[in-house]
Design an enzyme around this catalytic site. Sequence first.
Site, PDB file in Angstrom:
ATOM      1  N   ASP A 146       9.834  31.762 -52.721  1.00 16.11           N
ATOM      2  CA  ASP A 146       9.596  30.278 -52.760  1.00 16.11           C
ATOM      3  C   ASP A 146      10.961  29.783 -53.422  1.00 16.11           C
ATOM      4  O   ASP A 146      11.864  30.713 -54.143  1.00 16.11           O
ATOM      5  CB  ASP A 146       8.620  29.889 -53.538  1.00 16.11           C
ATOM      6  CG  ASP A 146       8.503  30.389 -55.136  1.00 16.11           C
ATOM      7  OD1 ASP A 146       8.699  31.665 -55.231  1.00 16.11           O
ATOM      8  OD2 ASP A 146       8.125  29.366 -55.913  1.00 16.11           O
ATOM      9  N   GLU A 193       6.702  31.296 -57.803  1.00  9.96           N
ATOM     10  CA  GLU A 193       7.502  31.741 -59.033  1.00  9.96           C
ATOM     11  C   GLU A 193       7.874  30.314 -59.735  1.00  9.96           C
ATOM     12  O   GLU A 193       7.933  30.226 -60.967  1.00  9.96           O
ATOM     13  CB  GLU A 193       8.546  32.965 -58.711  1.00  9.96           C
ATOM     14  CG  GLU A 193       9.052  33.345 -59.869  1.00  9.96           C
ATOM     15  CD  GLU A 193      10.271  32.729 -60.704  1.00  9.96           C
ATOM     16  OE1 GLU A 193      10.487  32.933 -61.665  1.00  9.96           O
ATOM     17  OE2 GLU A 193      10.687  31.774 -59.910  1.00  9.96           O
TER      18      GLU A 193
END
Length: 384
Positions: free
Chosen positions: A15, A78
Amino acid sequence: MGEGEETFGILCHADIVPAGDGWDRDPFGAQLDGGRVYGRGASDNKGPAAAALFAMKAVKDAGIQLNKKVRLIIGCDEESGMECMAYYKRHADLPRTGFSPDAAFPLINTEKGLLQLDLRAPASQDGRKVLSLHVGERRNVIPGIAQALVEGGQEVIACVQAVARATGFDLTAWEEAGAVRVKAVGAAGHAAFPQGAKNAIGRLLICLKALGVTGPLEALADKVGTGYDGKALGCDVQDGLSDALTLNLGILRADDTGIFATFDIRYPVMASHTAIQSAIRLALPLFDVTESSHKAPHHVPESSELVQSLLRAYSEETGRPGGVMAIGGGTYARCLEQGVAFGASFPEDEEVAHQANEYADIRGLMTNVRIFANAIIRLAGEGS
């Protein structure tokens, strides 16, 4: 890959933060130029994830026997709280030991506590009125541009110009829809490394105060402004194990319905997150301050087998001395009982994570592959 009862984990994330402003390339074009690949996530963390995968393949292709399982785990949350790893831990066997190539070499064995706060206040009716202010996309991103629409005319534009001259800030203003648009330009960055950035929100707040804006926005201008150490808020703390506290005002919204702001705080290992919140509430009585999320500090002793093995792998492949560091960033390493951040940037590398024109150096990534392969052999190889 590999066999054995123990599993060694390599934790990466796919991400990204939003592309943001200031790009002169396609942020999702993966453009190759001058030995670099450009794109959002190239360095944080897709490039290092690819390097870890190639390192595993190199060990496998070399026919090296492993006495531990080696597992590459790629998460997708994250940047927004690491809920992916919490889910993984509930539903799968999360390794006890491993590393995350999501920071810098030689090795990070200490990560500060991560505290995120939400601040809310009613709209102020005194002073010059802010008609609209909407800045920031992520709490952990330092905004490089901030704008507000305020009531007024030419006198506001003249005042903005005067503030720009007095402060040296990049400030501009123009008439728009019967009001004045005020724009502040700073330098975007990651909340974990505020020293190399310039928060545009702080510059805008200082300008708005000079224009006569009062109430909660004036309080933020006084107590935060362009600072990032929390000193004016009474929460500037430090210890001998990690660096001093840092604070980022990453999101700010203001209109006639109220004011909303966020603090992203990275605090030292020995500090108390409850004491930090108490100090902020005392310094900002106009705001209702609530905890959005909290992650405790993380530390792995330098003397551990994990740390020493990884440092030897780094030194053997680079010819450089090893050593441990503490950071304000939060990596997947803190999700492991014994995890550290190992790579992927080198000491001389430019800090490009979360910034415009983010890139990964291909030569650097290939060096990562060699270091990671060496580490896998040392920690999971037969007879290691």
